[in-house]
Scaffold this active site. Structure first.
Site, PDB file in Angstrom:
ATOM      1  N   HIS A 110       0.871  -1.176   0.000  1.00  0.00           N
ATOM      2  CA  HIS A 110       0.000   0.000   0.000  1.00  0.00           C
ATOM      3  C   HIS A 110       0.908   1.226   0.000  1.00  0.00           C
ATOM      4  O   HIS A 110       1.598   1.501   0.984  1.00  0.00           O
ATOM      5  CB  HIS A 110      -0.892  -0.010   1.241  1.00  0.00           C
ATOM      6  N   ASN A 149      -8.111  10.061  -0.877  1.00  0.00           N
ATOM      7  CA  ASN A 149      -8.653  10.611   0.359  1.00  0.00           C
ATOM      8  C   ASN A 149      -8.576  12.129   0.274  1.00  0.00           C
ATOM      9  O   ASN A 149      -7.486  12.708   0.171  1.00  0.00           O
ATOM     10  CB  ASN A 149      -7.868  10.096   1.569  1.00  0.00           C
ATOM     11  N   ARG A 159      -8.697  14.733   2.160  1.00  0.00           N
ATOM     12  CA  ARG A 159      -8.544  15.337   3.487  1.00  0.00           C
ATOM     13  C   ARG A 159      -7.106  15.145   3.943  1.00  0.00           C
ATOM     14  O   ARG A 159      -6.307  14.496   3.253  1.00  0.00           O
ATOM     15  CB  ARG A 159      -9.468  14.639   4.478  1.00  0.00           C
ATOM     16  N   VAL A 194      -4.221  10.686   8.723  1.00  0.00           N
ATOM     17  CA  VAL A 194      -3.645  10.420  10.041  1.00  0.00           C
ATOM     18  C   VAL A 194      -2.117  10.409   9.946  1.00  0.00           C
ATOM     19  O   VAL A 194      -1.415  10.917  10.835  1.00  0.00           O
ATOM     20  CB  VAL A 194      -4.155   9.070  10.592  1.00  0.00           C
TER      21      VAL A 194
END
Length: 455
Positions: free
Chosen positions: A214, A295, A297, A300
């Site tokens: 990933h 994503n 945004r 994390v």
């Protein structure tokens, strides 16, 4: 308010460590801060640092951090001119972004239209194909209702295949099918799950990659047509599709190939008119990249990119929302050394059962190349109603080996008593031969845990 600025006060529509992280970035930019909180977060230590704080409802997220009307009323009552959604909760909710704009406020993130496009995985794939970004093999359209046609699509792709919810995320709404005999039942179950969890029964099919890594590309864009990519991350160490350890850059992948993919991502952002921070997520297998989602945004794991680039991603987000052009161009982006992040959760390190509680002892690690992001304080009662992540420990070194060594030392310094803490799991993983080699796939941790359970 300064008449040249669209806002001078930011309402943070989130909680925990990301709320504190955004608050600190606002302070750096001389902006006022409003924090909203649920009744369960009434004693959150960071609330004392805000210019104003306001309760928006009871503990349940649906009645507080997901309550659009309550958040907009809080903004109106406090004079906030912008809303930062952080991550999770409403951060990728296109209707919320639209509602913020309709209320005459600034949404610190991309437009509702961009969120809507990239939040629908079929539409996102179609947009990426048009922009030349490599995607997982499979049609960029919804699966039809006819079982025979679906069987034909699967045969054309070649088993194994994976069925996914178009509006899915968090590991839900997906099934792996290894033979035609499993297909019909899997399609029916996934449709039902997609409708139940995401309110959208639309599903699609792709080739299932057996042993991918990933890998992510961080982008930053403004409203003036500028877009840059800020390096890459590897987030392959996962449990149930949830990331556990992240690092930057991704080890063992040629920098030239990463640059090619990064440029494609930045170009795609220009194509769709994207503004703000974002992350392109890829599966990487046998030297090839395959786009899976974007994503829209802050992530994390953004600190590992900040550590290797020296760029404050959250502050840059806010400056873009203020109407500024990016303060950096692609030539300014340099990735130096290596960074690792461990997500610290209030959970049993072996059973993963959530174990919140009152913090009775707290010592955070420090020293050269060590960063601790947390909202914890001595005496704080960790609520039971939200995600179990309570801190992030991040290290930076001149090499990957040095970053690992510093993380090992940092975890030994970390002391959180009262709630349970998964630091022991992280310490084990840092010594795992597979992780140390830097070439693990997304199933590696699950295999490790299965082996441990069988002993």
């Amino acid at each position: 308010m300064n008449s040249r600025l669209p806002f001078d006060t930011v309402l943070i529509a989130n909680r925990g460590e990301i709320a504190l992280r955004i608050l600190c970035a606002c302070r750096q930019l001389n902006l006022k801060v409003v924090c909203v909180y649920s009744e369960a977060d009434r004693q959150a230590p960071y609330l004392a640092l805000a210019d104003q704080s306001i309760c928006i409802g009871p503990a349940s997220p649906s009645a507080s951090y997901l309550n659009v009307e309550a958040i907009l009323m809080a903004a109106a009552a406090t004079g906030a001119g912008a809303i930062h959604p952080g991550y999770g909760f409403l951060s990728e909710n296109a209707a919320f972004a639209d509602a913020v704009a309709e209320a005459g406020l600034v949404f610190i993130g991309p437009s509702g239209d961009c969120i809507r496009t990239m939040g629908d995985k079929i539409a996102a794939k179609r947009a990426m194909v048009a922009a030349g970004v490599p995607c997982v093999p499979g049609p960029d359209e919804r699966l039809p209702d006819d079982p025979k046609v679906i069987e034909g699509i699967a045969a054309e792709i070649g088993y194994p295949v994976i069925i996914k919810a178009a509006g899915g995320g968090g590991g839900r709404g997906m099934r792996i099918i290894r033979s035609a005999t499993e297909l019909r039942e899997a399609v029916e179950l996934t449709r039902k799950e997609a409708a139940r969890f995401f309110g959208n029964p639309t599903i699609y099919m792709e080739k299932f990659l057996d042993r991918p890594r990933h890998v992510e590309i961080q982008v930053m864009c403004d409203s003036h047509g500028n877009a840059v990519w800020l390096g890459d991350r590897d987030c392959s160490l996962q449990r149930r599709h949830q990331k556990v350890i992240e690092e930057a850059p991704a080890p063992g992948i040629g920098r030239g190939r990463i640059a090619e993919i990064g440029e494609l991502c930045a170009g795609a952002c220009r194509e769709i008119g994207y503004s703000g921070a974002g992350t392109f997520e890829f599966l990487y297998e046998d030297g090839a990249f395959y786009f899976i989602e974007m994503n829209t945004r802050v992530q994390v794991e953004h600190p590992v990119t900040e550590m290797v680039t020296g760029i404050d991603i959250v502050a840059e987000q806010i400056k873009v929302a203020l109407g500024d052009e990016l303060s950096i161009c692609q030539e300014d982006v340099r990735c130096d050394g290596h960074s690792i992040e461990c997500r610290i959760n209030a959970e049993d390190p072996y059973t993963f059962a959530p174990r919140p509680g009152r913090v009775t002892a707290l010592a955070l690690p420090g020293g050269p190349g060590v960063r601790s992001d947390t909202h914890l304080a001595l005496g704080y009662e960790i609520p039971t109603h939200y995600d179990s992540m309570i801190a992030k420990v991040i290290t930076h070194g001149r090499s990957r080996g040095e970053a690992i060594e510093r993380m090992q030392g940092a975890l030994k310094q970390l002391r959180i008593e009262g709630p349970a803490c998964n630091a022991l799991l992280h310490a084990e993983l840092l010594e795992d031969d597979g992780f140390v080699s830097g070439n693990i796939d997304i199933h590696h941790l699950e295999h490790l845990l299965a082996e441990r359970a069988s002993r």
